[in-house]
Design a protein around this motif. Structure first.
Motif, PDB file in Angstrom:
ATOM      1  N   ARG A  99      -5.320  -5.380  -0.888  1.00  0.00           N
ATOM      2  CA  ARG A  99      -4.740  -6.307  -1.857  1.00  0.00           C
ATOM      3  C   ARG A  99      -3.529  -7.048  -1.303  1.00  0.00           C
ATOM      4  O   ARG A  99      -3.130  -8.069  -1.853  1.00  0.00           O
ATOM      5  N   LYS A 100      -2.941  -6.515  -0.221  1.00  0.00           N
ATOM      6  CA  LYS A 100      -1.841  -7.259   0.394  1.00  0.00           C
ATOM      7  C   LYS A 100      -2.361  -8.547   1.008  1.00  0.00           C
ATOM      8  O   LYS A 100      -1.652  -9.542   1.063  1.00  0.00           O
ATOM      9  N   ALA A 158      -7.497   0.187  -0.762  1.00  0.00           N
ATOM     10  CA  ALA A 158      -7.415  -0.884  -1.769  1.00  0.00           C
ATOM     11  C   ALA A 158      -6.020  -1.495  -1.781  1.00  0.00           C
ATOM     12  O   ALA A 158      -5.859  -2.711  -1.903  1.00  0.00           O
ATOM     13  N   GLU A 159      -5.007  -0.631  -1.621  1.00  0.00           N
ATOM     14  CA  GLU A 159      -3.632  -1.118  -1.639  1.00  0.00           C
ATOM     15  C   GLU A 159      -3.378  -2.070  -0.472  1.00  0.00           C
ATOM     16  O   GLU A 159      -2.788  -3.143  -0.646  1.00  0.00           O
ATOM     17  N   GLU A 160      -3.850  -1.689   0.717  1.00  0.00           N
ATOM     18  CA  GLU A 160      -3.657  -2.548   1.890  1.00  0.00           C
ATOM     19  C   GLU A 160      -4.499  -3.821   1.772  1.00  0.00           C
ATOM     20  O   GLU A 160      -4.052  -4.903   2.134  1.00  0.00           O
ATOM     21  N   LEU A 177      -5.845   4.987   7.664  1.00  0.00           N
ATOM     22  CA  LEU A 177      -5.305   5.295   6.345  1.00  0.00           C
ATOM     23  C   LEU A 177      -5.715   6.698   5.895  1.00  0.00           C
ATOM     24  O   LEU A 177      -4.945   7.396   5.246  1.00  0.00           O
ATOM     25  N   GLN A 236      -7.661   4.547  -2.542  1.00  0.00           N
ATOM     26  CA  GLN A 236      -6.451   3.914  -3.072  1.00  0.00           C
ATOM     27  C   GLN A 236      -5.666   3.265  -1.942  1.00  0.00           C
ATOM     28  O   GLN A 236      -5.222   2.123  -2.060  1.00  0.00           O
TER      29      GLN A 236
END
Lengths: 298, 320
Positions: B67-68, B63-65, B296, B60
């Motif tokens: 998507r930035k 994926a979050e980073e 991360l 997660q």
């Protein structure tokens, strides 16, 4: 003599009265305690959730997607997913549920077959929700949608879950319509459909609607079947069509609660508040519909 | 009378017909929507990930980073569990599968029979941590034999003085993950010598936070779960060292990473479908994972691999 004999029974009835009054008080206190246990439990739960979550409930929380950082987390995707699932479930459930109830109550002959059907419906109402999740995975996801875990599959699963409740509630609403009304209409030469349409339905709609909305409220709170159907807990888009992937509020709350960081539990509490507000809103709609149609039909 | 009936009548008909209409509209609209979203999926690409809930926080975060930098790529992540994730992965439903253990031979076979080829990428370490309550002042270290004595199937240990003679006469209460958990699988294999071999009369929960609360509030307790849950609750819990024959070792980033915290250090993996790696967004994502995953992973409470390990993963990705 005559005085004594008159006092005897009166004394007895006095004692009896005393016992009766005491019994009355004991049961009053007992029943009061019973309700207080429930209310106190609910109050403790609500206060706990409000204290934990209220500080985290803000506009950003409602418009952000989930994040690994609790303070940047939001519930946009699961909230939208919940609205979609409930909307689709209502569309699937209402015609089938009401139709089944009308058929069973007004059209079907009371024979062994209909009794068997009714028995099955009551049994289905008691099946654990996770079983419906597995069924939905096999029938809707794997078979009907070829492995696509979309909103429609989730809503159809929820439909199976709440259909028995809707049918039973609608049947009860129909049963509550006095049969003298029907007899009067039949006596005037109405057909069965006319009776259903003009006599039974207007009287039964308020009861049906509250049943349907309470059943949908149950669907809002279910996480187990959706965990199996969707399994997604991190979604960063709002579903745009019925074949979109999705997640729902209870699933998001469940994930947050099991994260190691303390702050996620507060975020989960904020999510619970949103879920409660949605449920309260739906119940309010149920009450509003009931009152509105009750006035109309009188 | 007739008039009121006809009013109700038209209302009811309105309700029923609008309901049916909406169903019809929905049924007709279904196909259109399907086409639309197919178009949409061509424009914005999607990487589907499912599997272990233990690996989930790392994936997660990555994926979050990711998507930035690539907001047009959607990466929904699920938590079906390691086994559940492989069931989907081996039929080609997902691009990447999170796993808190290596793939089993029968799962790999399943993938092969469906024409799915994959690569295994180790992404982080976790050290299963054995903990007691903060108020416990008599135990600092347990040997693997003592752990087995406590946790083995059929064990009747119910007092600390049965484990070591100089422990006080105090009831022992056990907390651990339930049998669906990858942590349970790994711990039972490492300590009791066989996966799923464990006594069953302990407080089991799928929610590690429940275990944390239980252990923290119970002076005679002992339990185990992932290192991240100890790190977040180190003020309430006492971390116990484990002695596997070469002295007592406490789990920390150093001892988990270099493997001296043995046998309870475990790897976490992601498995990538090689056909998916042909898609540029999946390849980009995997490379991003190897470049940023270590940092991360530590942020969410796990232990990073060495830089050389991530580098060899990148080479493996590029070789596809």
């Amino acid at each position: 003599m005559s005085i004594n004999s008159a006092q005897g029974p009166r004394g007895k009835s006095k004692r009896f009265d005393l016992i009766r009054t005491w019994r009355d008080r004991i049961f009053f206190i007992g029943f009061l305690l019973a309700i207080l246990i429930g209310v106190a439990g609910l109050a403790a739960l609500l206060i706990d959730v409000l204290v934990d979550g209220l500080g985290f409930l803000n506009w950003k929380f409602l418009t952000n997607y989930a994040s690994r950082k609790p303070l940047e987390s939001g519930i946009l995707a699961p909230m939208a997913g919940t609205v979609w699932v409930v909307g689709l479930t209502a569309i699937f459930t209402v015609p089938v549920g009401i139709g089944t109830a009308i058929y069973l109550e007004e059209f079907a002959k009371k024979n062994r077959l209909t009794r068997l059907v009714e028995l099955n419906i009551s049994n289905l109402a008691g099946v654990p929700s996770v079983i419906y999740g597995l069924l939905g995975l096999a029938v809707f996801v794997q078979f009907l949608f070829n492995g696509s875990r979309n909103l429609t599959a989730g809503a159809l699963t929820m439909t199976l879950l709440i259909l028995p409740i809707v049918i039973i509630a609608s049947q009860e609403a129909i049963k509550a319509v006095p049969s003298s009304y029907r007899d009067a209409a039949y006596a005037m030469g109405a057909t069965r459909w006319q009776v259903v349409k003009t006599v039974v339905m207007p009287q039964a709609v308020p009861g049906m609607m509250s049943g349907i909305i309470l059943a949908l409220s149950r669907a809002v709170g279910e996480s187990a079947p959706i965990l199996i159907i969707s399994s997604l807990v991190w979604v960063t888009f709002v579903p745009t069509s019925p074949d979109s992937k999705f997640t729902v509020l209870p699933l998001q709350i469940f994930t947050w609660v099991s994260q190691p960081q303390e702050d996620f539990r507060s975020i989960a509490a904020a999510g619970i508040i949103v879920l409660l507000l949605i449920l309260l809103g739906m119940n309010a709609v149920a009450i509003w519909i009931r009152n509105k149609y009750q006035v109309r039909s009188e | 009378m007739i008039q009121t009936i006809s009013i109700n009548n038209s209302k009811t008909v309105l309700i029923i017909s609008s309901l049916f209409l909406s169903v019809m509209l929905f049924a007709c609209g279904g196909d259109d929507a399907g086409e639309n979203s197919q178009l949409a999926s061509k424009k914005s690409s999607e990487i589907t990930i499912d599997g272990s809930s233990t690996v989930f926080p790392v994936t997660q975060a990555v994926a979050e980073e990711f998507r930035k930098e690539h907001p047009d790529v959607q990466i929904p992540v699920g938590i079906s569990g390691t086994g559940g994730g492989f069931k989907r992965f081996t039929v080609g439903e997902t691009d990447i599968s999170n796993a808190s253990r290596a793939i089993k031979p029968e799962e790999a076979e399943q993938a092969g029979s469906n024409g799915i080829n994959f690569i295994e990428l180790r992404v982080a370490w976790d050290g299963i941590s054995v903990v007691a309550s903060k108020s416990n002042d008599f135990v600092d270290c347990l040997t693997t034999e003592e752990l087995k004595l406590i946790w083995d199937a059929g064990s009747t240990v119910d007092n600390w003085n049965q484990i070591r003679a100089d422990f006080p006469d105090k009831k022992i209460r056990l907390y651990g993950p339930d049998t669906d958990s990858g942590t349970f699988d790994y711990f039972t294999d490492a300590i009791n010598g066989e996966e799923d071999r464990s006594r069953s009369d302990y407080t089991a929960s799928a929610d590690d936070n429940t275990l944390v609360q239980g252990i923290a509030g119970d002076g005679g307790s002992i339990g185990y779960f992932g290192y991240a849950y100890y790190v977040e609750n180190s003020d309430k819990l006492k971390l116990l060292a484990v002695d596997s024959g070469s002295g007592c070792v406490l789990p920390d980033i150093g001892t988990i990473n270099d493997g001296t915290y043995s046998p309870l250090s475990r790897s976490m993996f992601i498995y990538a479908n090689t056909a998916s790696i042909d898609r540029p967004e999946v390849k980009d994502f995997l490379e991003f994972f190897m470049n940023e995953g270590g940092t991360l992973a530590e942020e969410v409470g796990y232990v990073a691999l060495s830089a050389a390990d991530y580098q060899s993963n990148i080479e493996l990705i590029n070789a596809q």
